[in-house]
Write a protein that holds these residues in place. Sequence first.
Motif, mmCIF file in Angstrom:
data_model
loop_
_atom_site.group_PDB
_atom_site.id
_atom_site.type_symbol
_atom_site.label_atom_id
_atom_site.label_comp_id
_atom_site.label_asym_id
_atom_site.label_seq_id
_atom_site.Cartn_x
_atom_site.Cartn_y
_atom_site.Cartn_z
ATOM 1 N N LEU A 295 10.592 28.881 75.565
ATOM 2 C CA LEU A 295 10.816 29.685 76.764
ATOM 3 C C LEU A 295 12.298 29.997 76.935
ATOM 4 N N PHE A 296 13.135 29.016 76.736
ATOM 5 C CA PHE A 296 14.573 29.176 76.929
ATOM 6 C C PHE A 296 15.191 30.000 75.800
ATOM 7 N N VAL A 297 14.638 29.879 74.601
ATOM 8 C CA VAL A 297 15.063 30.707 73.477
ATOM 9 C C VAL A 297 14.766 32.177 73.765
ATOM 10 N N ALA A 298 13.609 32.458 74.335
ATOM 11 C CA ALA A 298 13.230 33.838 74.657
ATOM 12 C C ALA A 298 14.220 34.450 75.642
ATOM 13 N N ALA A 299 14.649 33.667 76.631
ATOM 14 C CA ALA A 299 15.624 34.166 77.603
ATOM 15 C C ALA A 299 16.955 34.470 76.934
ATOM 16 N N VAL A 300 17.335 33.639 75.965
ATOM 17 C CA VAL A 300 18.588 33.866 75.228
ATOM 18 C C VAL A 300 18.501 35.144 74.401
ATOM 19 N N ARG A 301 17.462 35.290 73.611
ATOM 20 C CA ARG A 301 17.351 36.436 72.711
ATOM 21 C C ARG A 301 17.213 37.746 73.481
ATOM 22 N N ALA A 302 16.625 37.685 74.678
ATOM 23 C CA ALA A 302 16.495 38.901 75.488
ATOM 24 C C ALA A 302 17.857 39.454 75.892
ATOM 25 N N CYS A 303 18.872 38.601 75.942
ATOM 26 C CA CYS A 303 20.205 39.031 76.387
ATOM 27 C C CYS A 303 20.833 40.056 75.458
ATOM 28 N N TYR A 304 20.459 40.037 74.184
ATOM 29 C CA TYR A 304 21.061 40.984 73.245
ATOM 30 C C TYR A 304 20.006 41.883 72.594
ATOM 31 N N LEU B 219 -0.104 37.262 84.423
ATOM 32 C CA LEU B 219 0.233 38.657 84.169
ATOM 33 C C LEU B 219 -0.725 39.264 83.154
ATOM 34 N N SER B 220 -1.099 40.510 83.376
ATOM 35 C CA SER B 220 -1.879 41.255 82.395
ATOM 36 C C SER B 220 -0.936 41.787 81.325
ATOM 37 N N PRO B 221 -1.461 42.215 80.177
ATOM 38 C CA PRO B 221 -0.583 42.820 79.165
ATOM 39 C C PRO B 221 0.193 44.024 79.694
ATOM 40 N N VAL B 222 -0.418 44.800 80.572
ATOM 41 C CA VAL B 222 0.286 45.953 81.141
ATOM 42 C C VAL B 222 1.470 45.485 81.992
ATOM 43 N N GLN B 223 1.273 44.445 82.779
ATOM 44 C CA GLN B 223 2.374 43.905 83.579
ATOM 45 C C GLN B 223 3.442 43.285 82.687
ATOM 46 N N ALA B 224 3.020 42.628 81.615
ATOM 47 C CA ALA B 224 3.985 42.058 80.669
ATOM 48 C C ALA B 224 4.841 43.153 80.049
ATOM 49 N N LYS B 225 4.242 44.276 79.749
ATOM 50 C CA LYS B 225 4.981 45.416 79.195
ATOM 51 C C LYS B 225 6.106 45.840 80.143
ATOM 52 N N VAL B 226 5.822 45.880 81.439
ATOM 53 C CA VAL B 226 6.829 46.288 82.418
ATOM 54 C C VAL B 226 8.021 45.330 82.392
ATOM 55 N N LEU B 227 7.760 44.043 82.307
ATOM 56 C CA LEU B 227 8.839 43.059 82.274
ATOM 57 C C LEU B 227 9.631 43.128 80.973
ATOM 58 N N LEU B 228 8.960 43.429 79.880
ATOM 59 C CA LEU B 228 9.667 43.600 78.609
ATOM 60 C C LEU B 228 10.639 44.771 78.681
ATOM 61 N N GLU B 229 10.241 45.818 79.368
ATOM 62 C CA GLU B 229 11.066 47.013 79.465
ATOM 63 C C GLU B 229 12.149 46.901 80.535
ATOM 64 N N ASP B 230 12.033 45.909 81.413
ATOM 65 C CA ASP B 230 13.009 45.736 82.484
ATOM 66 C C ASP B 230 14.332 45.256 81.886
ATOM 67 N N GLU B 231 15.387 46.012 82.098
ATOM 68 C CA GLU B 231 16.678 45.674 81.486
ATOM 69 C C GLU B 231 17.283 44.390 82.032
ATOM 70 N N ASP B 232 16.733 43.878 83.135
ATOM 71 C CA ASP B 232 17.226 42.618 83.695
ATOM 72 C C ASP B 232 16.377 41.413 83.247
ATOM 73 N N VAL B 233 15.299 41.675 82.496
ATOM 74 C CA VAL B 233 14.422 40.578 82.047
ATOM 75 C C VAL B 233 14.355 40.578 80.526
ATOM 76 N N GLY B 234 13.535 41.449 79.938
ATOM 77 C CA GLY B 234 13.509 41.578 78.485
ATOM 78 C C GLY B 234 12.608 40.608 77.748
ATOM 79 N N PHE B 235 11.897 39.752 78.462
ATOM 80 C CA PHE B 235 10.889 38.902 77.824
ATOM 81 C C PHE B 235 9.743 38.731 78.807
ATOM 82 N N SER B 236 8.599 38.237 78.308
ATOM 83 C CA SER B 236 7.460 38.085 79.217
ATOM 84 C C SER B 236 6.493 37.034 78.677
#
Length: 594
Positions: free
Chosen positions: A318-327, A360-377
């Motif tokens: 989980l914490f690795v995902a937050a790191v990799r989303a930063c770049y 979260l549904s896959p559609v909601q997960a997609k939104v979070l992936l695309e959010d420039e302040d999140v980037g993971f789901s």
Amino acid sequence: MSSLLTLRPIQSPCFPISSTYRLSLSNPERWISFHSGEKQPIAILTGNRRSRSLLTTDVRSSLKSPSAAGDLDLLDLECRNPGLSSSYRCADIPWPNQTVLEAQAKVCTGPEQTRPLTEEQAIKVLDTILKSASGELKEDEVSKAQLGAFFAAMTIRANAFPESTQWSEGERNAMNLFWPRLVQVLPPDVIFIADPEGTIMRMGNSMGPHYAGQGAAEMRLVGALREVLAGGHLGYEEVQGVLRDVLPLDQKLQKVSESLLAAFLIGQRMNRETGRELKAYCLAFDEELGPPPIANVRSLTHYGEPYDGNTRFFKSTLFVAAVRACYGESCILHGVEWMPPKGGITEGQLLKFMGANTHLSPVQAKVLLEDEDVGFSYVNQAAARPSLHSLIGLREHMKKRPPLATSEKVQQFVRTNGKEAIVAGFYHEGYEEALLMLMRRRKVHAGLVIKGEEGALSLTTKPRSINASKGLPVNHCSGFRLLSTTNDSSADGFSRENFSIDISAHDYGFEPTQTPRTDKSAIKNIELGLAALRGEKGPAYDRIVLNAGMVDHLLGCNGAEDAQTAFQRAREAIDSGKALQRLMNFIKISHKVK
């Protein structure tokens, strides 16, 4: 106190809301408030009257900032201690009979791993089954799934296993003693499983050879099961057909007997699934709820952790995902809150305890992936594959992992038009090739399997013990990555290179350290992870950096051609506070996404 926000508890079928545990201004011991500048304080409940398990200083300090707390909602759980992984087991699942379950742990496994029962053990098990089938164990009955799994294991051992793991003399003596009485009380489907051709039991039986099942779905399952119980294998279409016939498992509809389904699932695992069988399990329900949404991101990594979690060591993904989303390396995690047989810590538990929306549904997960302040789901299997999620109770009563334990790690709940990669963990040698085969069939650009501790996909900085078991060592990695896009290099247009490497963290400048223990404590795991994301150096910090940088490097991600550069990029994401910010943004925004 009067300024506490209106709190919206998240409903969960495994944690029904009870007013007994709601936050109360008259009982301040049971809440913690975080003041966020001029914003309203937030309350997070972490226990009940028996065990409040209040968040430690490390967790509180990480959640204290305005960006961390925001307007987080209360996660109100009815459980003894939501910080322990065992608390997330769904109360609706009946408990299996422990005597038979212990026997299943010995016999429901592979040709070399099976441990035959002694005569004393076999008599105890068969006596328990006899009493249960006769109605004498009302409070501790042996379930249909247990009967199916146990007798399927015994049948496959008799028909197809090597001599050393076939029936012991003690098992044969016990069966000779009990079978004449068992055949009088066991249901026909279980008698079929125990002796499908009437040749295993010395007294024989006429029911097994003539048993056909009831209804079209069960008849198809019985036909396939005959091959499995003989030690044979099935084709891709045959396995897919059976799965689609019988799932989702519904107690009201009862399409098939649970004993037959449990026998089928454990039997395929004991026979060691072929590539086509695993492919069927992997792809059978890909479009159960329609095509996966397409996320507008340049890169997407699917993380396939074992769904039954960690029981001993720090879980870093989980914490690795937050790191990799930063770049810009977007990550999607998937799993369940609780899964047998280990019932360990999962990403779902960590996120739920911290207050995130884990449904979260896959559609909601997609939104979070695309959010420039999140980037993971994160996607819960219940929301994306309800048919497979319906098997959790059955899987607990089977004791051992079914083929789904391998195939569910290679799912694509969200897709992208950019680069795609899958990373998955494994433990038993041989399954690394099966996982990579499934990844190639998914037509991703890169794939990576990691033998981490407990079969998880996390690399460790711990040095290899001189007493390490034979076979592939912990930190073994195998995979493939994209070389270039061509028009004729392969069927899917990609040219890939394969690799296999044993990672020594010390060779990359990491100090050897023991992996932090968490021992089923979600609180401890969160504590370690958040402290690391705050920049606190130590074993947890090093593991997050190692896993983020090495995955970038091995997958061939842009900017990670040099491993040391990849590690430095990960450190900067942590030390700048960006990774912690991403995690807290996910917790907050997960409740707002539509």
